[in-house]
Design a protein around this motif. Structure first.
Motif, PDB file in Angstrom:
ATOM      1  N   ILE A   8       0.888  -1.149   0.000  1.00  0.00           N
ATOM      2  CA  ILE A   8       0.000   0.000   0.000  1.00  0.00           C
ATOM      3  C   ILE A   8       0.930   1.203   0.000  1.00  0.00           C
ATOM      4  N   THR A   9       0.838   2.032  -1.044  1.00  0.00           N
ATOM      5  CA  THR A   9       1.734   3.167  -1.184  1.00  0.00           C
ATOM      6  C   THR A   9       0.927   4.451  -1.146  1.00  0.00           C
ATOM      7  N   LEU A  10       1.324   5.348  -0.251  1.00  0.00           N
ATOM      8  CA  LEU A  10       0.659   6.629  -0.107  1.00  0.00           C
ATOM      9  C   LEU A  10       1.656   7.734  -0.406  1.00  0.00           C
ATOM     10  N   ALA A  11       1.245   8.709  -1.201  1.00  0.00           N
ATOM     11  CA  ALA A  11       2.095   9.859  -1.486  1.00  0.00           C
ATOM     12  C   ALA A  11       2.100  10.785  -0.277  1.00  0.00           C
ATOM     13  N   THR A  12       3.219  11.461  -0.066  1.00  0.00           N
ATOM     14  CA  THR A  12       3.315  12.414   1.032  1.00  0.00           C
ATOM     15  C   THR A  12       4.110  13.646   0.606  1.00  0.00           C
ATOM     16  N   HIS A  31      11.555  -1.039   6.755  1.00  0.00           N
ATOM     17  CA  HIS A  31      11.980  -2.219   6.005  1.00  0.00           C
ATOM     18  C   HIS A  31      12.983  -1.810   4.932  1.00  0.00           C
ATOM     19  N   LEU A  32      12.713  -0.686   4.300  1.00  0.00           N
ATOM     20  CA  LEU A  32      13.613  -0.068   3.330  1.00  0.00           C
ATOM     21  C   LEU A  32      13.366   1.429   3.401  1.00  0.00           C
ATOM     22  N   ASP A  33      14.444   2.194   3.485  1.00  0.00           N
ATOM     23  CA  ASP A  33      14.329   3.640   3.596  1.00  0.00           C
ATOM     24  C   ASP A  33      15.272   4.274   2.586  1.00  0.00           C
ATOM     25  N   VAL A  34      14.700   4.939   1.580  1.00  0.00           N
ATOM     26  CA  VAL A  34      15.478   5.638   0.570  1.00  0.00           C
ATOM     27  C   VAL A  34      15.286   7.133   0.835  1.00  0.00           C
ATOM     28  N   PRO A  35      16.302   7.803   1.405  1.00  0.00           N
ATOM     29  CA  PRO A  35      16.151   9.222   1.761  1.00  0.00           C
ATOM     30  C   PRO A  35      15.633  10.062   0.589  1.00  0.00           C
ATOM     31  N   ASP A  36      14.747  10.988   0.926  1.00  0.00           N
ATOM     32  CA  ASP A  36      14.156  11.925  -0.045  1.00  0.00           C
ATOM     33  C   ASP A  36      13.332  11.228  -1.124  1.00  0.00           C
ATOM     34  N   GLU A  37      12.986   9.956  -0.919  1.00  0.00           N
ATOM     35  CA  GLU A  37      12.204   9.245  -1.933  1.00  0.00           C
ATOM     36  C   GLU A  37      11.050   8.449  -1.332  1.00  0.00           C
ATOM     37  N   ILE A  38      11.359   7.398  -0.559  1.00  0.00           N
ATOM     38  CA  ILE A  38      10.313   6.490  -0.095  1.00  0.00           C
ATOM     39  C   ILE A  38      10.783   5.755   1.149  1.00  0.00           C
ATOM     40  N   VAL A  39       9.834   5.415   2.014  1.00  0.00           N
ATOM     41  CA  VAL A  39      10.120   4.575   3.171  1.00  0.00           C
ATOM     42  C   VAL A  39       9.039   3.495   3.236  1.00  0.00           C
ATOM     43  N   PHE A  40       9.487   2.248   3.442  1.00  0.00           N
ATOM     44  CA  PHE A  40       8.591   1.096   3.524  1.00  0.00           C
ATOM     45  C   PHE A  40       8.595   0.548   4.952  1.00  0.00           C
ATOM     46  N   PHE A  41       7.419   0.133   5.426  1.00  0.00           N
ATOM     47  CA  PHE A  41       7.287  -0.512   6.723  1.00  0.00           C
ATOM     48  C   PHE A  41       6.572  -1.844   6.532  1.00  0.00           C
ATOM     49  N   GLN A  42       7.107  -2.900   7.138  1.00  0.00           N
ATOM     50  CA  GLN A  42       6.428  -4.202   7.139  1.00  0.00           C
ATOM     51  C   GLN A  42       5.309  -4.087   8.162  1.00  0.00           C
ATOM     52  N   VAL A  43       4.057  -4.178   7.724  1.00  0.00           N
ATOM     53  CA  VAL A  43       2.927  -3.997   8.634  1.00  0.00           C
ATOM     54  C   VAL A  43       2.153  -5.284   8.892  1.00  0.00           C
ATOM     55  N   ALA A  44       2.439  -6.309   8.109  1.00  0.00           N
ATOM     56  CA  ALA A  44       1.801  -7.615   8.297  1.00  0.00           C
ATOM     57  C   ALA A  44       2.580  -8.610   7.438  1.00  0.00           C
ATOM     58  N   PRO A  45       2.390  -9.882   7.687  1.00  0.00           N
ATOM     59  CA  PRO A  45       3.067 -10.855   6.816  1.00  0.00           C
ATOM     60  C   PRO A  45       2.684 -10.614   5.353  1.00  0.00           C
ATOM     61  N   GLY A  46       3.678 -10.372   4.523  1.00  0.00           N
ATOM     62  CA  GLY A  46       3.424 -10.164   3.101  1.00  0.00           C
ATOM     63  C   GLY A  46       2.869  -8.806   2.737  1.00  0.00           C
ATOM     64  N   LEU A  47       2.865  -7.850   3.670  1.00  0.00           N
ATOM     65  CA  LEU A  47       2.282  -6.541   3.390  1.00  0.00           C
ATOM     66  C   LEU A  47       3.196  -5.422   3.862  1.00  0.00           C
ATOM     67  N   LYS A  56       8.053  12.524  -6.426  1.00  0.00           N
ATOM     68  CA  LYS A  56       8.559  11.293  -7.028  1.00  0.00           C
ATOM     69  C   LYS A  56       7.403  10.345  -7.379  1.00  0.00           C
ATOM     70  N   PHE A  57       6.356  10.373  -6.549  1.00  0.00           N
ATOM     71  CA  PHE A  57       5.151   9.596  -6.845  1.00  0.00           C
ATOM     72  C   PHE A  57       4.586  10.022  -8.196  1.00  0.00           C
ATOM     73  N   GLY A  58       4.523  11.329  -8.425  1.00  0.00           N
ATOM     74  CA  GLY A  58       4.034  11.853  -9.700  1.00  0.00           C
ATOM     75  C   GLY A  58       4.904  11.442 -10.868  1.00  0.00           C
ATOM     76  N   GLU A  59       6.220  11.475 -10.672  1.00  0.00           N
ATOM     77  CA  GLU A  59       7.142  11.033 -11.727  1.00  0.00           C
ATOM     78  C   GLU A  59       6.927   9.551 -12.046  1.00  0.00           C
ATOM     79  N   ASP A  60       6.731   8.748 -10.989  1.00  0.00           N
ATOM     80  CA  ASP A  60       6.590   7.303 -11.167  1.00  0.00           C
ATOM     81  C   ASP A  60       5.264   6.920 -11.813  1.00  0.00           C
TER      82      ASP A  60
END
Length: 141
Positions: A8-12, A31-47, A56-60
């Motif tokens: 689940i990806t939310l723009a900020t 879980h993965l943190d890319v400065p000035d771009e995106i940060v991921f958190f494991q919130v459940a198994p497989g999620l 960057k969300f707009g570019e992507d």
């Protein structure tokens, strides 16, 4: 296609505030943190829950990021006291309490609503007829 959701990806607009809220304020581990771009958190198994810098969300995606409404993320806890404790921690981390802990109007729930620095609305709830198994399976009564 199976019914699994893996990201689940939310723009900020303010990735630093969101990172600070979840990592420093709530003690989550990225879980993965890319400065000035995106940060991921494991919130459940497989999620994973990700917060992506809105430019960057707009570019992507090729689309401008828009605010999300009509959405809550929910975190269920074991007791009404745990609702109060979690809301207290979220408030101290910079969250805005939208609804103080209280009995809900639906289904016997005791809950509160807290908005994170990105405007994401979290429901912190205890519902004695709901449970979450060790494997992550949710039972709704």
């Amino acid at each position: 296609m199976d019914s699994n959701v893996h990201f689940i990806t939310l723009a900020t607009d303010d990735l630093e505030s969101v990172r600070d809220f979840y990592v420093r304020g709530l003690g989550w581990t990225a879980h993965l943190d890319v400065p000035d771009e995106i940060v991921f958190f494991q919130v459940a198994p497989g999620l994973l829950l990700a917060f992506f810098d809105s430019r960057k969300f707009g570019e992507d995606t090729g689309r401008a990021a828009v605010s999300v409404s009509g959405l809550t993320l929910a975190h269920n806890v074991d007791s009404p006291d745990a609702v109060v404790e979690t809301v207290t921690r979220m408030r101290a981390a910079g969250g805005s309490v939208v609804k103080e802990p209280q009995a809900g109007a639906f289904g016997g729930v005791f809950h509160a609503l807290v908005e994170d620095p990105n405007g994401v609305l979290w429901e912190i709830a205890h519902n004695p007829s709901w449970s979450i198994g060790d494997d992550g399976t949710v039972s709704l009564g």
